[in-house]
Design a protein around this motif. Structure first.
Motif, mmCIF file in Angstrom:
data_model
loop_
_atom_site.group_PDB
_atom_site.id
_atom_site.type_symbol
_atom_site.label_atom_id
_atom_site.label_comp_id
_atom_site.label_asym_id
_atom_site.label_seq_id
_atom_site.Cartn_x
_atom_site.Cartn_y
_atom_site.Cartn_z
ATOM 1 N N HIS A 59 28.068 29.141 -32.105
ATOM 2 C CA HIS A 59 27.363 28.896 -30.845
ATOM 3 C C HIS A 59 27.483 30.090 -29.910
ATOM 4 C CE1 HIS A 59 26.833 24.695 -31.921
ATOM 5 N NE2 HIS A 59 28.100 24.680 -32.291
ATOM 6 N N PRO A 60 26.372 30.520 -29.311
ATOM 7 C CA PRO A 60 26.435 31.629 -28.349
ATOM 8 C C PRO A 60 26.952 31.136 -26.996
ATOM 9 C CG PRO A 60 24.185 30.847 -28.562
ATOM 10 C CD PRO A 60 25.008 30.067 -29.552
ATOM 11 N N LEU A 61 27.808 31.948 -26.376
ATOM 12 C CA LEU A 61 28.367 31.631 -25.066
ATOM 13 C C LEU A 61 28.394 32.883 -24.205
ATOM 14 C CD1 LEU A 61 31.565 29.770 -26.315
ATOM 15 C CD2 LEU A 61 29.462 28.686 -25.541
ATOM 16 N N SER A 62 28.323 32.694 -22.904
ATOM 17 C CA SER A 62 28.502 33.810 -21.974
ATOM 18 C C SER A 62 29.829 33.619 -21.260
ATOM 19 C CB SER A 62 27.370 33.840 -20.936
ATOM 20 O OG SER A 62 26.175 34.233 -21.544
ATOM 21 N N ILE A 63 30.601 34.693 -21.194
ATOM 22 C CA ILE A 63 31.919 34.649 -20.576
ATOM 23 C C ILE A 63 32.028 35.807 -19.598
ATOM 24 C CG2 ILE A 63 34.401 34.849 -20.997
ATOM 25 C CD1 ILE A 63 33.966 33.715 -23.738
ATOM 26 N N ARG A 64 32.576 35.542 -18.428
ATOM 27 C CA ARG A 64 32.812 36.619 -17.468
ATOM 28 C C ARG A 64 33.868 37.577 -18.016
ATOM 29 N NH1 ARG A 64 33.370 31.962 -13.800
ATOM 30 N NH2 ARG A 64 31.317 31.648 -12.894
ATOM 31 N N ARG A 65 33.722 38.831 -17.690
ATOM 32 C CA ARG A 65 34.666 39.851 -18.161
ATOM 33 C C ARG A 65 36.089 39.527 -17.695
ATOM 34 N NH1 ARG A 65 34.743 44.590 -20.541
ATOM 35 N NH2 ARG A 65 32.502 44.799 -20.645
ATOM 36 N N GLU A 66 36.250 39.038 -16.486
ATOM 37 C CA GLU A 66 37.580 38.709 -15.960
ATOM 38 C C GLU A 66 38.225 37.610 -16.808
ATOM 39 O OE1 GLU A 66 40.748 36.819 -14.093
ATOM 40 O OE2 GLU A 66 38.809 35.809 -14.138
ATOM 41 N N GLU A 67 37.447 36.610 -17.199
ATOM 42 C CA GLU A 67 37.965 35.547 -18.060
ATOM 43 C C GLU A 67 38.303 36.103 -19.444
ATOM 44 O OE1 GLU A 67 34.649 32.914 -17.846
ATOM 45 O OE2 GLU A 67 35.366 31.933 -16.037
ATOM 46 N N ALA A 68 37.443 36.952 -19.975
ATOM 47 C CA ALA A 68 37.665 37.547 -21.295
ATOM 48 C C ALA A 68 38.941 38.390 -21.317
ATOM 49 C CB ALA A 68 36.465 38.393 -21.707
ATOM 50 N N SER A 69 39.293 38.965 -20.177
ATOM 51 C CA SER A 69 40.506 39.788 -20.111
ATOM 52 C C SER A 69 41.772 38.954 -20.251
ATOM 53 C CB SER A 69 40.550 40.580 -18.803
ATOM 54 O OG SER A 69 40.820 39.727 -17.709
ATOM 55 N N ARG A 70 41.651 37.639 -20.152
ATOM 56 C CA ARG A 70 42.808 36.751 -20.256
ATOM 57 C C ARG A 70 42.861 36.021 -21.595
ATOM 58 N NH1 ARG A 70 42.895 33.798 -14.643
ATOM 59 N NH2 ARG A 70 45.052 33.406 -15.210
ATOM 60 N N ILE A 71 41.970 36.421 -22.517
ATOM 61 C CA ILE A 71 41.952 35.850 -23.864
ATOM 62 C C ILE A 71 42.485 36.909 -24.830
ATOM 63 C CG2 ILE A 71 40.521 34.882 -25.696
ATOM 64 C CD1 ILE A 71 38.554 34.005 -23.446
ATOM 65 N N ARG A 72 43.682 36.674 -25.375
ATOM 66 C CA ARG A 72 44.295 37.607 -26.316
ATOM 67 C C ARG A 72 43.715 37.367 -27.692
ATOM 68 N NH1 ARG A 72 46.937 41.593 -24.640
ATOM 69 N NH2 ARG A 72 48.042 41.723 -26.584
ATOM 70 N N VAL A 73 43.393 38.450 -28.379
ATOM 71 C CA VAL A 73 42.783 38.359 -29.705
ATOM 72 C C VAL A 73 43.453 39.330 -30.664
ATOM 73 C CG1 VAL A 73 40.546 37.604 -28.801
ATOM 74 C CG2 VAL A 73 40.971 40.045 -29.136
ATOM 75 N N ARG A 74 43.280 39.052 -31.947
ATOM 76 C CA ARG A 74 43.814 39.914 -33.015
ATOM 77 C C ARG A 74 42.653 40.431 -33.845
ATOM 78 N NH1 ARG A 74 46.336 36.195 -35.854
ATOM 79 N NH2 ARG A 74 44.665 36.024 -37.351
ATOM 80 N N ARG A 75 42.651 41.734 -34.029
ATOM 81 C CA ARG A 75 41.654 42.340 -34.919
ATOM 82 C C ARG A 75 42.088 42.103 -36.345
ATOM 83 N NH1 ARG A 75 41.516 46.882 -30.754
ATOM 84 N NH2 ARG A 75 39.401 46.738 -29.946
ATOM 85 N N ASP A 76 41.147 41.733 -37.188
ATOM 86 C CA ASP A 76 41.476 41.456 -38.587
ATOM 87 C C ASP A 76 41.164 42.628 -39.489
ATOM 88 O OD1 ASP A 76 42.333 38.898 -37.910
ATOM 89 O OD2 ASP A 76 40.290 38.150 -38.002
#
Length: 76
Positions: A59-76
C-alpha cells in the motif's frame, strides 16, 4: 546497517527495526502497518523534500520527513 527512513534512497527496500513515536501518530502507523519487522520501500521524495511516498505491505503511504526520521530501519 541501521539508519532512519528519511535517510534511505529512492527505490530502496528496508526493514523497520523500531518506531520512536508516541500517541495518536504511533497508533496511526501501527494501523498502516509500519511496525517492527515490516518491509518498507521509499518510492518517491516530493520536490521540496517533504513528504515521502513509501510502500508498506503493498500500500502506498505518505509520511512527513520528521516522522520518517523517527523510524529506524535496517538495510538488507
Amino acid at each position: 546497517m541501521e539508519t532512519t527512513l528519511d535517510r534511505i534512497s529512492e527505490s530502496e527496500m528496508v526493514t523497520v527495526t523500531s518506531v520512536d513515536i508516541t500517541g495518536k501518530i504511533k497508533h496511526r502507523f501501527t494501523v498502516m502497518g509500519i511496525v517492527r519487522g515490516s518491509r518498507v520501500t521509499l518510492e518517491k521524495v516530493a520536490p521540496l523534500g517533504d513528504p515521502l511516498k513509501v510502500r508498506v505491505r503493498g500500500h502506498p503511504l505518505s509520511i512527513r520527513r520528521e516522522e520518517a526520521s523517527r523510524i529506524r530501519v535496517r538495510r538488507d
